[in-house]
Each structure stands twice: as structure tokens, then as C-alpha cells.
Design a protein around this motif. Structure first.
Motif, PDB file in Angstrom:
ATOM      1  N   ILE A 103       0.801  -1.111  -0.088  1.00 49.60           N
ATOM      2  CA  ILE A 103       0.058  -0.096  -0.107  1.00 49.60           C
ATOM      3  C   ILE A 103       1.032   1.274  -0.037  1.00 49.60           C
ATOM      4  N   GLY A 104       0.797   2.272  -0.991  1.00 51.06           N
ATOM      5  CA  GLY A 104       1.338   3.270  -1.189  1.00 51.06           C
ATOM      6  C   GLY A 104       0.919   4.123  -0.131  1.00 51.06           C
ATOM      7  N   LYS A 105       2.016   4.808   0.701  1.00 50.22           N
ATOM      8  CA  LYS A 105       1.470   6.001   1.555  1.00 50.22           C
ATOM      9  C   LYS A 105       0.760   7.135   0.892  1.00 50.22           C
ATOM     10  N   LEU A 106       0.785   7.392  -0.355  1.00 49.34           N
ATOM     11  CA  LEU A 106       0.080   8.347  -1.109  1.00 49.34           C
ATOM     12  C   LEU A 106      -1.354   7.950  -1.600  1.00 49.34           C
ATOM     13  N   SER A 107      -1.635   6.731  -1.305  1.00 49.73           N
ATOM     14  CA  SER A 107      -2.893   6.018  -2.044  1.00 49.73           C
ATOM     15  C   SER A 107      -4.094   6.483  -1.489  1.00 49.73           C
ATOM     16  N   CYS A 108      -4.117   6.905  -0.480  1.00 54.86           N
ATOM     17  CA  CYS A 108      -5.521   7.467   0.088  1.00 54.86           C
ATOM     18  C   CYS A 108      -6.132   5.936   1.057  1.00 54.86           C
ATOM     19  N   VAL A 109      -5.259   5.000   1.118  1.00 56.08           N
ATOM     20  CA  VAL A 109      -6.149   3.621   1.485  1.00 56.08           C
ATOM     21  C   VAL A 109      -5.402   3.538   3.033  1.00 56.08           C
ATOM     22  N   GLU A 110      -6.243   3.209   3.650  1.00 58.73           N
ATOM     23  CA  GLU A 110      -6.101   3.459   5.301  1.00 58.73           C
ATOM     24  C   GLU A 110      -5.655   1.899   5.627  1.00 58.73           C
ATOM     25  N   PRO A 111      -4.519   1.635   5.875  1.00 61.13           N
ATOM     26  CA  PRO A 111      -3.979   0.249   6.168  1.00 61.13           C
ATOM     27  C   PRO A 111      -4.816  -0.377   7.369  1.00 61.13           C
ATOM     28  N   GLN A 112      -4.963   0.367   8.420  1.00 61.70           N
ATOM     29  CA  GLN A 112      -5.839   0.027   9.570  1.00 61.70           C
ATOM     30  C   GLN A 112      -7.280  -0.603   9.105  1.00 61.70           C
ATOM     31  N   LEU A 140      -3.148 -11.531   6.751  1.00 61.51           N
ATOM     32  CA  LEU A 140      -2.885 -10.312   6.025  1.00 61.51           C
ATOM     33  C   LEU A 140      -1.776  -9.617   6.502  1.00 61.51           C
ATOM     34  N   ILE A 141      -0.759  -9.287   5.681  1.00 62.92           N
ATOM     35  CA  ILE A 141       0.448  -8.724   5.906  1.00 62.92           C
ATOM     36  C   ILE A 141       0.337  -7.301   4.863  1.00 62.92           C
ATOM     37  N   ILE A 142       0.483  -6.417   5.551  1.00 64.95           N
ATOM     38  CA  ILE A 142       0.606  -5.078   4.765  1.00 64.95           C
ATOM     39  C   ILE A 142       2.036  -4.419   4.780  1.00 64.95           C
ATOM     40  N   THR A 143       2.525  -4.033   3.773  1.00 67.76           N
ATOM     41  CA  THR A 143       3.589  -3.376   3.613  1.00 67.76           C
ATOM     42  C   THR A 143       3.588  -1.915   2.963  1.00 67.76           C
ATOM     43  N   GLU A 144       3.779  -1.017   3.596  1.00 67.28           N
ATOM     44  CA  GLU A 144       3.598   0.375   3.369  1.00 67.28           C
ATOM     45  C   GLU A 144       5.004   0.923   2.623  1.00 67.28           C
ATOM     46  N   LEU A 145       4.735   1.447   1.337  1.00 65.85           N
ATOM     47  CA  LEU A 145       5.511   1.886   0.362  1.00 65.85           C
ATOM     48  C   LEU A 145       5.542   3.504   0.456  1.00 65.85           C
ATOM     49  N   ASN A 146       6.744   3.976   0.745  1.00 63.94           N
ATOM     50  CA  ASN A 146       7.009   5.657   0.921  1.00 63.94           C
ATOM     51  C   ASN A 146       6.858   6.118  -0.582  1.00 63.94           C
ATOM     52  N   GLN A 203      15.160  12.652  -8.370  1.00 66.23           N
ATOM     53  CA  GLN A 203      14.279  11.688  -7.659  1.00 66.23           C
ATOM     54  C   GLN A 203      14.273  12.048  -6.049  1.00 66.23           C
ATOM     55  N   ILE A 204      12.930  12.427  -5.714  1.00 64.99           N
ATOM     56  CA  ILE A 204      13.059  12.837  -4.217  1.00 64.99           C
ATOM     57  C   ILE A 204      11.910  12.145  -3.407  1.00 64.99           C
ATOM     58  N   ALA A 205      11.960  12.112  -2.196  1.00 62.23           N
ATOM     59  CA  ALA A 205      10.949  11.325  -1.197  1.00 62.23           C
ATOM     60  C   ALA A 205       9.892  12.434  -0.990  1.00 62.23           C
ATOM     61  N   ILE A 206       8.935  11.880  -1.091  1.00 64.55           N
ATOM     62  CA  ILE A 206       7.213  12.767  -1.046  1.00 64.55           C
ATOM     63  C   ILE A 206       6.538  12.433   0.102  1.00 64.55           C
ATOM     64  N   GLU A 207       5.903  13.191   0.753  1.00 65.38           N
ATOM     65  CA  GLU A 207       5.092  12.940   1.898  1.00 65.38           C
ATOM     66  C   GLU A 207       3.568  12.977   1.594  1.00 65.38           C
ATOM     67  N   THR A 208       3.332  14.074   0.652  1.00 67.35           N
ATOM     68  CA  THR A 208       2.008  14.471   0.142  1.00 67.35           C
ATOM     69  C   THR A 208       1.910  14.330  -1.643  1.00 67.35           C
ATOM     70  N   LEU A 209       0.764  14.373  -2.061  1.00 73.89           N
ATOM     71  CA  LEU A 209       0.733  14.332  -3.579  1.00 73.89           C
ATOM     72  C   LEU A 209       1.179  15.393  -4.021  1.00 73.89           C
ATOM     73  N   TYR A 210       1.252  16.855  -3.371  1.00 75.81           N
ATOM     74  CA  TYR A 210       1.461  18.183  -3.988  1.00 75.81           C
ATOM     75  C   TYR A 210       2.771  18.658  -3.496  1.00 75.81           C
ATOM     76  N   ASP A 211       3.742  17.875  -2.788  1.00 77.32           N
ATOM     77  CA  ASP A 211       4.944  18.285  -2.499  1.00 77.32           C
ATOM     78  C   ASP A 211       5.906  18.694  -3.586  1.00 77.32           C
ATOM     79  N   PRO A 212       6.260  19.899  -3.435  1.00 82.21           N
ATOM     80  CA  PRO A 212       7.228  20.389  -4.536  1.00 82.21           C
ATOM     81  C   PRO A 212       8.758  19.454  -4.306  1.00 82.21           C
ATOM     82  N   CYS A 213       9.707  20.060  -5.150  1.00 80.55           N
ATOM     83  CA  CYS A 213      10.827  19.332  -5.495  1.00 80.55           C
ATOM     84  C   CYS A 213      11.874  19.822  -4.168  1.00 80.55           C
ATOM     85  N   ALA A 214      12.338  19.006  -3.547  1.00 73.61           N
ATOM     86  CA  ALA A 214      12.961  19.548  -2.245  1.00 73.61           C
ATOM     87  C   ALA A 214      14.515  19.970  -2.825  1.00 73.61           C
TER      88      ALA A 214
END
Length: 113
Positions: free
Chosen positions: A33-42, A62-68, A79-90
Motif C-alpha cells: 500500500i503506497g502512503k500516497l494512495s489514500c488507502v488506510e491500512p488499519q 494479512l500482511i501489509i507493507t507500506e511504500l514511501n 528523484q525525491i522522497a515525498i510525503e503528500t501528493l503535492y510536495d514540491p521538489c526538495a
């Protein structure tokens, strides 16, 4: 709670694969599950047993692996790490970043008998 409909889709995929690959029981399901997917693992964990009841995945683990989130800046090509869908380039601050990981949900692995 769209997670229940996602789990119903997972169940359907498992049933289709069982027919095509000739297995009768699923004992473990690993989802990415991607952390940006709007899917709640819980929420997936909460609904998994209910949706799988009576199916070939009843009582499966059920095993859930979260992808950054990872993005590619279209301006500086970093290539950058992003926390939200609209993060600008670091690196350069550009708002035009293409998501290359973190918006997906997929069945990564199954253990079947």
C-alpha cells in the motif's frame, strides 16, 4: 469506507487466480500500500476477515507493507522522497513532480495450498 470495496476486489482477484492456477486455499496475503494512495491500512486490517469470510481466503493472514512516496522532479530530474501528493521538489522547489512510487495498492505475494 472504500477499503471494503478494495478488499472485495482483492477477493475476486484471488478467486480468479485460484481457478487459473488451480489452488483451493489462501493462507497468507501480502499487500503493498503506497502512503500516497489514500488507502488506510488499519481499515483494511479491520475489514479483511469480514470480507474474506466464506471465501478461499477465510482465516488467511494479512500482511501489509507500506511504500514511501517517491517522485521525479520534471524540472531538475531529481528523484525525491515525498510525503503528500503535492510536495514540491526538495532540490529546486518546482511544483511539477511526477509520482513514481507510493500511490499504488497491489497484491505482492500469496501463500496458497
Amino acid at each position: 469506507m472504500h477499503e471494503l470495496s478494495l478488499l472485495e476486489n482483492v477477493r475476486e482477484i484471488l478467486e480468479d487466480h485460484a481457478l487459473n492456477q488451480n489452488f483451493s486455499k489462501v493462507t497468507k496475503v501480502t499487500l503493498e500500500i503506497g502512503k500516497l494512495s489514500c488507502v488506510e491500512p488499519q481499515a483494511l486490517r479491520f475489514g479483511f476477515d469480514v470480507v474474506m469470510k466464506g471465501s478461499l481466503a477465510e482465516n488467511a493472514e494479512l500482511i501489509i507493507t507500506e511504500l514511501n512516496g517517491i517522485g521525479l522532479c520534471q524540472h531538475c530530474q531529481q528523484q525525491i522522497a515525498i510525503e503528500t501528493l503535492y510536495d514540491p521538489c526538495a532540490y529546486c522547489g518546482s511544483p511539477v513532480v511526477t509520482i513514481i512510487q507510493g500511490a499504488e495498492m497491489k497484491i505482492k505475494d500469496l501463500v496458497v495450498i
